[in-house]
Design a protein around this motif. Sequence first.
Motif, PDB file in Angstrom:
ATOM      1  N   TYR A 234     -13.424 -21.024 -15.642  1.00  8.24           N
ATOM      2  CA  TYR A 234     -12.821 -22.149 -14.919  1.00  8.24           C
ATOM      3  C   TYR A 234     -12.712 -23.377 -15.808  1.00  8.24           C
ATOM      4  N   GLU A 235     -13.801 -23.711 -16.497  1.00  9.61           N
ATOM      5  CA  GLU A 235     -13.786 -24.884 -17.372  1.00  9.61           C
ATOM      6  C   GLU A 235     -12.820 -24.694 -18.539  1.00  9.61           C
ATOM      7  N   THR A 236     -12.787 -23.477 -19.067  1.00 13.13           N
ATOM      8  CA  THR A 236     -11.879 -23.191 -20.180  1.00 13.13           C
ATOM      9  C   THR A 236     -10.423 -23.359 -19.761  1.00 13.13           C
ATOM     10  N   LYS A 237     -10.104 -22.894 -18.564  1.00 17.69           N
ATOM     11  CA  LYS A 237      -8.738 -23.008 -18.071  1.00 17.69           C
ATOM     12  C   LYS A 237      -8.351 -24.468 -17.869  1.00 17.69           C
ATOM     13  N   LEU A 238      -9.280 -25.251 -17.308  1.00 16.28           N
ATOM     14  CA  LEU A 238      -9.000 -26.677 -17.110  1.00 16.28           C
ATOM     15  C   LEU A 238      -8.834 -27.394 -18.444  1.00 16.28           C
ATOM     16  N   ALA A 239      -9.734 -27.096 -19.371  1.00 12.51           N
ATOM     17  CA  ALA A 239      -9.670 -27.765 -20.674  1.00 12.51           C
ATOM     18  C   ALA A 239      -8.391 -27.413 -21.417  1.00 12.51           C
ATOM     19  N   GLY A 240      -7.830 -26.224 -21.134  1.00 10.71           N
ATOM     20  CA  GLY A 240      -6.591 -25.817 -21.780  1.00 10.71           C
ATOM     21  C   GLY A 240      -5.350 -26.294 -21.053  1.00 10.71           C
ATOM     22  N   GLY A 241      -5.545 -27.105 -20.011  1.00  9.70           N
ATOM     23  CA  GLY A 241      -4.405 -27.632 -19.272  1.00  9.70           C
ATOM     24  C   GLY A 241      -3.953 -26.757 -18.124  1.00  9.70           C
ATOM     25  N   GLY A 242      -4.680 -25.672 -17.839  1.00 12.22           N
ATOM     26  CA  GLY A 242      -4.316 -24.794 -16.741  1.00 12.22           C
ATOM     27  C   GLY A 242      -4.723 -25.367 -15.398  1.00 12.22           C
ATOM     28  N   LYS A 243      -4.248 -24.715 -14.339  1.00 16.16           N
ATOM     29  CA  LYS A 243      -4.561 -25.171 -12.986  1.00 16.16           C
ATOM     30  C   LYS A 243      -5.091 -23.997 -12.180  1.00 16.16           C
ATOM     31  N   PRO A 244      -6.420 -23.915 -11.992  1.00 17.70           N
ATOM     32  CA  PRO A 244      -6.996 -22.823 -11.200  1.00 17.70           C
ATOM     33  C   PRO A 244      -6.545 -22.907  -9.748  1.00 17.70           C
ATOM     34  N   GLY A 245      -6.726 -21.813  -9.022  1.00 15.83           N
ATOM     35  CA  GLY A 245      -6.371 -21.791  -7.616  1.00 15.83           C
ATOM     36  C   GLY A 245      -7.245 -22.721  -6.784  1.00 15.83           C
ATOM     37  N   THR A 246      -6.763 -23.016  -5.588  1.00 19.02           N
ATOM     38  CA  THR A 246      -7.479 -23.945  -4.708  1.00 19.02           C
ATOM     39  C   THR A 246      -8.869 -23.437  -4.355  1.00 19.02           C
ATOM     40  N   PHE A 247      -8.987 -22.142  -4.050  1.00 14.46           N
ATOM     41  CA  PHE A 247     -10.287 -21.582  -3.676  1.00 14.46           C
ATOM     42  C   PHE A 247     -11.270 -21.659  -4.840  1.00 14.46           C
ATOM     43  N   ALA A 248     -10.794 -21.255  -6.035  1.00  8.49           N
ATOM     44  CA  ALA A 248     -11.666 -21.305  -7.212  1.00  8.49           C
ATOM     45  C   ALA A 248     -12.106 -22.732  -7.490  1.00  8.49           C
ATOM     46  N   THR A 249     -11.188 -23.668  -7.364  1.00  6.98           N
ATOM     47  CA  THR A 249     -11.525 -25.070  -7.610  1.00  6.98           C
ATOM     48  C   THR A 249     -12.559 -25.560  -6.608  1.00  6.98           C
ATOM     49  N   SER A 250     -12.357 -25.233  -5.335  1.00 10.24           N
ATOM     50  CA  SER A 250     -13.253 -25.714  -4.284  1.00 10.24           C
ATOM     51  C   SER A 250     -14.666 -25.193  -4.474  1.00 10.24           C
ATOM     52  N   VAL A 251     -14.799 -23.936  -4.919  1.00  4.73           N
ATOM     53  CA  VAL A 251     -16.126 -23.332  -5.062  1.00  4.73           C
ATOM     54  C   VAL A 251     -16.762 -23.689  -6.400  1.00  4.73           C
ATOM     55  N   LEU A 252     -16.039 -23.453  -7.484  1.00  2.00           N
ATOM     56  CA  LEU A 252     -16.643 -23.533  -8.807  1.00  2.00           C
ATOM     57  C   LEU A 252     -16.935 -24.954  -9.245  1.00  2.00           C
ATOM     58  N   GLU A 253     -16.158 -25.924  -8.778  1.00  2.00           N
ATOM     59  CA  GLU A 253     -16.421 -27.289  -9.235  1.00  2.00           C
ATOM     60  C   GLU A 253     -17.695 -27.869  -8.645  1.00  2.00           C
ATOM     61  N   ARG A 254     -18.242 -27.211  -7.619  1.00  2.00           N
ATOM     62  CA  ARG A 254     -19.486 -27.695  -7.016  1.00  2.00           C
ATOM     63  C   ARG A 254     -20.727 -27.081  -7.655  1.00  2.00           C
ATOM     64  N   LEU A 255     -20.532 -26.062  -8.472  1.00  2.00           N
ATOM     65  CA  LEU A 255     -21.661 -25.425  -9.164  1.00  2.00           C
ATOM     66  C   LEU A 255     -22.097 -26.271 -10.356  1.00  2.00           C
ATOM     67  N   PRO A 256     -23.298 -26.011 -10.875  1.00  2.00           N
ATOM     68  CA  PRO A 256     -23.675 -26.655 -12.152  1.00  2.00           C
ATOM     69  C   PRO A 256     -22.671 -26.289 -13.233  1.00  2.00           C
ATOM     70  N   SER A 257     -22.639 -27.056 -14.287  1.00  2.00           N
ATOM     71  CA  SER A 257     -21.727 -26.773 -15.387  1.00  2.00           C
ATOM     72  C   SER A 257     -22.055 -25.419 -16.007  1.00  2.00           C
ATOM     73  N   ALA A 258     -21.091 -24.880 -16.744  1.00  2.00           N
ATOM     74  CA  ALA A 258     -21.324 -23.594 -17.422  1.00  2.00           C
ATOM     75  C   ALA A 258     -22.516 -23.690 -18.360  1.00  2.00           C
ATOM     76  N   ALA A 259     -22.638 -24.819 -19.059  1.00  2.00           N
ATOM     77  CA  ALA A 259     -23.765 -24.985 -19.984  1.00  2.00           C
ATOM     78  C   ALA A 259     -25.096 -24.960 -19.243  1.00  2.00           C
ATOM     79  N   SER A 260     -25.141 -25.590 -18.062  1.00  2.00           N
ATOM     80  CA  SER A 260     -26.383 -25.607 -17.285  1.00  2.00           C
ATOM     81  C   SER A 260     -26.721 -24.217 -16.756  1.00  2.00           C
ATOM     82  N   LEU A 261     -25.719 -23.482 -16.274  1.00  2.00           N
ATOM     83  CA  LEU A 261     -25.951 -22.127 -15.786  1.00  2.00           C
ATOM     84  C   LEU A 261     -26.410 -21.204 -16.910  1.00  2.00           C
ATOM     85  N   ASP A 262     -25.783 -21.365 -18.077  1.00  2.00           N
ATOM     86  CA  ASP A 262     -26.166 -20.568 -19.235  1.00  2.00           C
ATOM     87  C   ASP A 262     -27.613 -20.844 -19.628  1.00  2.00           C
ATOM     88  N   LYS A 263     -27.984 -22.115 -19.637  1.00  2.00           N
ATOM     89  CA  LYS A 263     -29.353 -22.482 -20.002  1.00  2.00           C
ATOM     90  C   LYS A 263     -30.351 -21.976 -18.965  1.00  2.00           C
TER      91      LYS A 263
END
Length: 359
Positions: A234-263
Amino acid sequence: MTLAAATNENLAQISNVLIYSAMAVYTLAFFAYIAEWLFGSRSKVARTAAALTADPAAKKAPAVTVHKAGGTTVLERPKVTVRAAAGRRDVPDGPGAHGGDEQGDLYGRIAVSLTVLAFLVELGGVIARAASVERAPWGNMYEFNITFSTVAVGVYLGLLALKKNVRWLGLFLTTAVLLDLGLAVTVLYTASDQLVPALHSYWLYIHVSTAIFCGAVFYVGAMATILYLFKDSYETKLAGGGKPGTFATSVLERLPSAASLDKFSYRVNAAVFPLWTFTIIAGAIWAGDAWGRYWGWDPKETWSFITWVAYAGYLHARATAGWKGRKAAYLALIAFGCWLFNYYGVNIFVSGKHSYAGV
């Protein structure tokens, strides 16, 4: 039937009632977690998507106007660096499943309270099962399952008690626990019975208890790893100028960042790995006492070792700069897959000295 046998039978029935009751409460918690996510989807506070697309040259990100209970509150978005050194993203953690919505947060707290209640009821069921068989409740897959799910929820609640930001895990955890208990009471159920002679040892309490705890922690780490893969994409797509779907945006943007989840996933796996090593060593010592040999390449022993090698490979790769991120995450999931097969696959489909209990 003797009085002792009747008492044990009654305790077994009480255990069954408590397990089914725990499933009912977990179901209520599941719906409360869903309500938290649904109400949180209305909120516009601290959205990762806006943070990623904010102007990096601006000193302050634009403010957000939030309407709460008839009033208006103005919040400032966190300052975000869109691109960090070496191409890495510096993204803030999302606000959580409630998304900053007060009603969503209320449902989240109700869900946690129900999870605590279900945990206590299920724990009572495990204890009653132990009392009915007058031993540790780990003699077959049914008993292992109900204990495993209890410990997994206990790990989650323990992290919450330590003020860790893991409430976003609640919906995924209760879903898996309900599946685990459903499998336990339908396919894997085994009536109370005594252990085979090989299991009459204090090593049962040492070896099996640590195996259950390790599996529960590995499970929490695996869920975080899966969510990391989704959030990273999700973050990679946004950083590349892409536009994720509404459902993915609504769910994934509320999670911790990818770096935090990885850690987070790395830390929980790394923390429990030494205990998994001890589990294998304890099992070998127990095998020496029970069967006169410490290691015989029994299927369960072999897959326990394969699981150990897989997690060791993951931890080594994760500590190596070139294998951080998605590559290491795939290794973590492969390692957890080895653990799952070691439990379900070996116990059900493969014969060996550890097949004494069937299911």
